[in-house]
Design an enzyme around this catalytic site. Structure first.
Site, mmCIF file in Angstrom:
data_model
loop_
_atom_site.group_PDB
_atom_site.id
_atom_site.type_symbol
_atom_site.label_atom_id
_atom_site.label_comp_id
_atom_site.label_asym_id
_atom_site.label_seq_id
_atom_site.Cartn_x
_atom_site.Cartn_y
_atom_site.Cartn_z
ATOM 1 N N ARG A 1 -57.876 60.586 121.727
ATOM 2 C CA ARG A 1 -56.872 60.705 122.577
ATOM 3 C C ARG A 1 -57.010 61.439 123.824
ATOM 4 O O ARG A 1 -57.823 62.332 123.942
ATOM 5 C CB ARG A 1 -55.629 60.550 121.898
ATOM 6 C CG ARG A 1 -55.397 61.473 120.964
ATOM 7 C CD ARG A 1 -55.580 63.214 121.133
ATOM 8 N NE ARG A 1 -54.568 63.508 122.399
ATOM 9 C CZ ARG A 1 -54.790 64.650 122.897
ATOM 10 N NH1 ARG A 1 -55.902 65.248 122.898
ATOM 11 N NH2 ARG A 1 -54.138 64.793 124.085
ATOM 12 N N ALA B 1 -56.416 60.839 128.203
ATOM 13 C CA ALA B 1 -56.893 59.942 129.097
ATOM 14 C C ALA B 1 -58.401 59.952 129.237
ATOM 15 O O ALA B 1 -59.150 58.824 129.138
ATOM 16 C CB ALA B 1 -56.159 60.020 130.579
ATOM 17 N N GLN C 1 -49.274 67.012 119.538
ATOM 18 C CA GLN C 1 -50.703 67.662 120.567
ATOM 19 C C GLN C 1 -50.704 68.728 120.699
ATOM 20 O O GLN C 1 -51.879 69.371 120.628
ATOM 21 C CB GLN C 1 -50.957 66.608 121.836
ATOM 22 C CG GLN C 1 -51.099 65.166 121.138
ATOM 23 C CD GLN C 1 -49.942 64.207 121.372
ATOM 24 O OE1 GLN C 1 -48.788 64.422 120.984
ATOM 25 N NE2 GLN C 1 -49.923 62.817 121.749
ATOM 26 N N ASP D 1 -52.187 60.754 132.627
ATOM 27 C CA ASP D 1 -52.628 59.525 132.136
ATOM 28 C C ASP D 1 -52.956 58.439 133.303
ATOM 29 O O ASP D 1 -53.619 57.573 133.277
ATOM 30 C CB ASP D 1 -51.827 58.829 130.874
ATOM 31 C CG ASP D 1 -52.245 59.822 129.702
ATOM 32 O OD1 ASP D 1 -51.685 60.872 129.611
ATOM 33 O OD2 ASP D 1 -53.063 59.206 128.840
ATOM 34 N N ASN E 1 -47.382 60.960 132.277
ATOM 35 C CA ASN E 1 -48.245 62.014 131.512
ATOM 36 C C ASN E 1 -47.244 61.999 130.213
ATOM 37 O O ASN E 1 -46.347 61.295 129.956
ATOM 38 C CB ASN E 1 -48.277 63.185 131.714
ATOM 39 C CG ASN E 1 -49.209 64.342 131.074
ATOM 40 O OD1 ASN E 1 -50.258 63.787 130.521
ATOM 41 N ND2 ASN E 1 -48.795 65.358 130.499
ATOM 42 N N LYS E 2 -47.924 62.652 129.040
ATOM 43 C CA LYS E 2 -47.129 62.806 127.703
ATOM 44 C C LYS E 2 -45.445 62.853 127.733
ATOM 45 O O LYS E 2 -45.000 63.574 128.726
ATOM 46 C CB LYS E 2 -47.733 63.816 126.949
ATOM 47 C CG LYS E 2 -47.205 64.041 125.594
ATOM 48 C CD LYS E 2 -47.361 62.854 124.535
ATOM 49 C CE LYS E 2 -48.336 62.128 124.500
ATOM 50 N NZ LYS E 2 -48.447 60.655 124.038
HETATM 51 O O1 MRU Z 1 -51.173 60.116 123.598
HETATM 52 P P1 MRU Z 1 -52.004 60.972 124.210
HETATM 53 O O2 MRU Z 1 -52.323 62.191 123.471
HETATM 54 O O3 MRU Z 1 -53.523 60.395 124.279
HETATM 55 O O4 MRU Z 1 -51.452 61.686 125.453
HETATM 56 C C1 MRU Z 1 -52.396 62.445 126.253
HETATM 57 C C2 MRU Z 1 -51.632 63.175 127.263
HETATM 58 O O5 MRU Z 1 -50.625 62.845 127.648
HETATM 59 C C3 MRU Z 1 -52.709 64.167 127.953
HETATM 60 O O6 MRU Z 1 -51.834 65.101 128.641
HETATM 61 C C4 MRU Z 1 -53.246 63.365 129.343
HETATM 62 O O7 MRU Z 1 -53.901 62.274 128.599
HETATM 63 C C5 MRU Z 1 -54.338 64.112 129.909
HETATM 64 S S1 MRU Z 1 -55.735 64.720 129.138
HETATM 65 C C6 MRU Z 1 -56.851 65.565 129.881
#
Ligand code: MRU
Length: 350
Positions: free
Chosen positions: A45, A47, A201, A242, A252-253
């Site tokens: 996971r 991006a 995460q 993302d 983002n998350k």
């Molecule tokens: O659901 P996830 O764990 O894939 O979400 C990840 C995020 O939101 C990260 O902050 C984002 O992808 C940036 S990763 C360098």
């Protein structure tokens, strides 16, 4: 150091992020459908890492294809691309990587190639391209680190949300890459990691990754961020992304938006670190960003344990959009963008 993802003769090998931090185990996906399942199920996971996985998934699918003619191989390519594209909707790096692989597919077939010759060229070039996307991603993160490190204080605590580290990328990380670069320049940086409900995460991945690197990390629950900001204990916030719209609005998350508003209220700089492949210039603003809605069970359960009445309804939007006005700067591999983002981001592509 662990490897988030790599291409092997047996298939695409990745560290299983659903098992961290309890176990450091690796999974090898032997077909593109297994890569798609790994993305959907959060084995991999973040991006940029999703982008690398998708590229490798395409290369693996074509490697395993039994097509004997170019039209049949093209049909297989479309099936593979569609399956991978259907895994997670928000991280634009997924679609960026598939588009890049599609270009290589078509370029490999220019000229008047016989079927066998064309198929061989496509297979070899897609594998090379997937490996190149991985290598480039690591170099891009290191460049982002060089640009962004100057924005962090010489000494103090920086808050991050989710995991935007080596685990979320080909290696090194976006937001955590900037922190790593600052630390390696001799800055005395400590990190507060939001646990990042509901998938944790921050607690499971950021805490694990930073501790492994010897960077001081303190875990807090998401609802503690405002308290520590008000107390003056947080000097800056840095997160990944993302998908970033042309005007700088950033998906983002889930929970990032709340952190950004709190940072604004407390006059703390809020930075986003992301590669140009995360910027979706086809969208004028964040309103057009598709937000993935994941299973309610990820909210009603914690690591498989039911924590709410089984019959209660729950929602799980996996991302939110932070309006650009809350973002102090966006750090990319080509430099730092500031308001007005429509101009500054577009200049970075020139
Ligand atoms: O659901 P996830 O764990 O894939 O979400 C990840 C995020 O939101 C990260 O902050 C984002 O992808 C940036 S990763 C360098």
């Amino acid at each position: 150091m662990f490897r988030t993802i790599e291409w092997t003769d047996q298939g695409v090998r990745m560290i299983d992020q659903t098992r961290l931090p309890a176990e450091e185990i690796y999974r090898t996906c032997r077909d593109y459908t297994e890569v798609a399942e790994a993305i959907r199920g959060m084995v991999i996971r973040g991006a940029p890492a999703i982008g690398v996985a998708a590229a490798m998934g395409v290369a693996l699918g074509i490697k395993n294809s039994s097509a004997r003619t170019i039209p049949a191989l093209r049909g297989d390519f479309e099936r593979i691309a569609e399956t991978l594209a259907g895994t997670r909707p928000t991280a634009v790096n997924l679609f960026w990587a598939i588009a890049r692989m599609r270009r290589v597919f078509e370029d490999s077939l220019t000229g008047d190639k016989a079927d066998a010759q064309g198929i061989q060229a496509v297979r070899a070039n897609l594998e090379e391209e997937a490996k190149r996307i991985l290598a480039e991603d690591i170099a891009i993160n290191e460049a982002m680190g060089r640009h962004g490190a100057s924005l962090l204080p010489d000494s103090g605590t920086v808050l991050t949300h989710c995991n935007a580290g080596a685990l979320a990328t080909g290696g090194y990380g976006t937001a955590l890459g900037v922190i790593r670069a600052a630390v390696s320049q001799g800055k005395n940086i400590k990190v507060f990691a939001d646990e990042t409900r509901p998938f944790l995460q921050g607690a499971r991945l950021t805490a694990w990754e930073l501790a492994k690197d010897g960077i001081p990390v303190t875990l807090i629950t998401d609802n503690m961020a405002g308290h520590f900001m008000k107390q003056g204990q947080i000097k800056a916030v840095i997160v990944g992304a993302d998908r970033i719209a042309a005007n700088g609005d950033t998906a983002n998350k889930i929970g990032t938006y709340s952190v950004a508003v709190l940072a604004h209220e407390n006059r703390i700089p809020f930075y986003v670190a992301a590669p140009l492949s995360t910027i979706d210039r086809s969208l004028d603003s964040g309103e057009g960003i598709p937000i993935e809605e994941r299973a309610p069970a990820e909210v009603t359960q914690l690591c498989g344990v039911q924590i709410a009445p089984p019959s209660v309804s729950a929602r799980h939007p996996a991302f939110d959009v932070t309006p650009h006005r809350y973002i102090t700067a966006i750090i990319t591999e080509r430099g730092i963008a500031r308001e007005p983002y429509t101009q500054s981001l577009s200049a970075l592509f020139a």
